[in-house]
Design an enzyme around this catalytic site. Structure first.
Site, mmCIF file in Angstrom:
data_model
loop_
_atom_site.group_PDB
_atom_site.id
_atom_site.type_symbol
_atom_site.label_atom_id
_atom_site.label_comp_id
_atom_site.label_asym_id
_atom_site.label_seq_id
_atom_site.Cartn_x
_atom_site.Cartn_y
_atom_site.Cartn_z
ATOM 1 N N LYS A 148 11.748 29.539 -6.269
ATOM 2 C CA LYS A 148 11.828 30.828 -6.826
ATOM 3 C C LYS A 148 13.086 31.318 -7.436
ATOM 4 O O LYS A 148 13.028 31.768 -8.563
ATOM 5 C CB LYS A 148 11.752 31.631 -5.132
ATOM 6 C CG LYS A 148 11.371 33.154 -5.708
ATOM 7 C CD LYS A 148 10.034 33.345 -5.679
ATOM 8 C CE LYS A 148 9.669 34.660 -5.581
ATOM 9 N NZ LYS A 148 8.048 34.901 -5.544
ATOM 10 N N ALA A 201 1.005 42.189 4.514
ATOM 11 C CA ALA A 201 1.941 42.514 3.607
ATOM 12 C C ALA A 201 1.599 42.976 2.073
ATOM 13 O O ALA A 201 1.885 44.019 1.462
ATOM 14 C CB ALA A 201 3.230 41.863 3.463
ATOM 15 N N TYR A 225 41.522 29.732 -11.128
ATOM 16 C CA TYR A 225 41.771 29.373 -9.824
ATOM 17 C C TYR A 225 43.519 30.005 -9.569
ATOM 18 O O TYR A 225 43.980 30.958 -10.448
ATOM 19 C CB TYR A 225 41.780 28.178 -9.107
ATOM 20 C CG TYR A 225 41.552 27.979 -7.664
ATOM 21 C CD1 TYR A 225 40.814 28.919 -7.009
ATOM 22 C CD2 TYR A 225 42.477 27.073 -7.079
ATOM 23 C CE1 TYR A 225 40.521 28.969 -5.675
ATOM 24 C CE2 TYR A 225 41.974 27.039 -5.637
ATOM 25 C CZ TYR A 225 41.359 27.910 -4.857
ATOM 26 O OH TYR A 225 41.296 27.832 -3.665
#
Length: 462
Positions: free
Chosen positions: A168, A271, A113
């Site tokens: 997913k 689809a 950082y």
């Protein structure tokens, strides 16, 4: 009755008198109620009682309640607690963010950082291409949905779609070590979805569109592919098509037929159906008849939907017009991506000898697989509790692994066919049989093989 499924798995904590027969009485009652016992453990034992945790699969939520009632009805036996194991798995979500670098002290912090990170920021500012190497971008995929076509549930919205998108993303990581994240958008406006995804694109190396209703999904994918420099892949279309082609290639080997010779009937022209037809044609199929709710789509018909018009112009060479059932007479292959209960036994019986039936509607297929198997030589579904599961997880992790590693944005038909071949090849000739035409989703070599197939196509084109 449908078969018990792990998707409806329950655990009951049951108290019973201490006896030699107590556990068998509980297990027998569950079996008699049509459920399947998968585990039975003694959680507590005294001289007078036993506390048993019994786990079992049911067919649906109502069935689970009926099984519980059967246990409660047993003499001197009671249910202390009931747990739905699927809901338990989802408590708190299925994803987390874990740092890849140590943050042990001020030295680490100064480099990860501020102030050290500023040097990396300026390097990317001056050399934007370095973002792939110096950030998560090269290995990160956005799983984007608007929640309008979730599984077989329909338009349930972005919040209700989140468990699917989390799943997913978990599959991406598990099978291809791709870091994916759910992006569930609270809008159905095509222009807005495209604009949001474009605005998010700097973070990601690829976009996986998921569960967006047709026909908007076609336009969203086309526009994003044109306007972004990262790969955009609509899994409901192309993932389904890849695995379907892989399964069909091996099923045809089982029955001794060739793709260029068979008559294929496709039920469903949304689809998935549109993408399957396109890929089958790309792989050499020449006799395809597609049907929607109103019947078959034929040459000469005029459709306001450009995607149905494409199907009309490129399939059904004999211009047959009729019902799906009429089209199925004498057909070699049925591919269903439509609705449950569409076919009865007599419809499968009307097909050609050595018929192939892919009934992929989820969770309930177009025809009972056991009924279809009476007449078809090969039967496949989208379910995990039947043989020959046609599951997109065989495709999308490896496809994205290959696309990300090759740093390409264009997805070609040649890539999709190569991915299908790689999946099909995971089943060796010695293993191939009517009950095993696609590899297990847990075959660890599937994703690397698919990725390698994508890379080979890219290398050939460069």
């Amino acid at each position: 009755m449908a078969a018990p499924s792990p998707g409806y798995s329950m655990t009951l904590r049951v108290e019973a008198p201490a006896s030699f027969t107590a556990t068998s009485e509980i297990a027998n009652a569950i079996g008699a109620a049509g459920a399947a016992v998968t585990a039975l453990d003694v959680a507590e034992s005294t001289h007078s009682k036993l506390v048993v945790d019994v786990t079992f699969d049911t067919t649906d939520a109502d069935h689970g309640q009926r099984v519980r009632n059967e246990i409660d009805a047993l003499e001197n036996i009671s249910v202390r607690q009931a747990s739905d194991r699927t809901f338990l798995m989802h408590l708190g979500g299925k994803l987390e963010v874990v740092p890849k670098v140590p943050l042990r002290n001020r030295d680490d912090l100064s480099r990860a950082y501020t102030p050290g990170v500023a040097r990396v920021c300026m390097d990317i500012y001056e050399h934007p291409e370095n973002a792939r190497n110096l950030t998560v971008k090269r290995n990160t995929v956005a799983v984007v949905t608007d929640g309008t076509a979730v599984l077989g549930l329909g338009d349930i919205g972005p919040a209700a779609a989140l468990p699917v998108m989390e799943g997913k993303a978990a599959l991406f990581k598990q099978f291809a070590d791709v870091d994916a994240w759910p992006v569930c958008l609270d809008t159905k406006d095509t222009d807005e979805i495209v604009a949001i995804v474009k605005a998010l694109a700097p973070v990601y190396g690829g976009v996986n569109l998921e569960d967006i209703a047709a026909p908007r999904c076609f336009e969203i994918e086309a526009r994003l592919r044109e306007e972004l420099d990262i790969p955009v892949f609509h899994d409901d279309q192309h993932g389904t098509a890849i695995v379907t082609l892989a399964a069909l290639r091996n099923a045809l080997l089982v029955v001794g037929k060739k793709i260029e010779d068979v008559k294929i009937v496709v039920s469903g022209v949304g689809a998935a159906g549109h993408a399957i037809i396109q890929l089958l044609i790309g792989a050499g199929a020449s006799n395809i008849v597609a049907a929607g709710r109103a019947g078959t789509i034929a040459r000469g018909q005029q459709h306001s939907d450009e995607h149905r018009q494409w199907i009309a112009d490129n399939t059904n060479q004999d211009a047959f017009e009729g019902t799906i059932h009429e089209a199925l007479v004498g057909a070699d292959v049925f591919i269903g991506v439509s609705a449950p209960g569409l076919l009865q036994e007599e419809h499968v019986a009307s097909m050609a000898d050595g018929a192939i039936v892919f009934a992929m509607a989820n969770p309930d297929p177009e025809v009972d697989p056991a009924v279809a198997a009476k007449h078809a030589a090969v039967v496949a579904t989208g379910r995990s509790d039947y043989p020959n599961q046609i599951n997109n997880v065989l495709a999308f992790p490896g496809v994205f692994r290959g696309l990300l590693d090759a740093n390409v944005s264009d997805i070609t038909t040649e890539m999709l066919v190569a991915a299908a071949d790689a999946i099909a090849d995971r089943v060796s000739p010695d293993e191939l049989n009517p009950g095993y035409i696609v590899p297990s989703v847990f075959d660890a070599q599937v994703a690397p093989d698919v990725a390698a197939a994508i890379a080979a196509v890219v290398a050939k084109s460069r």
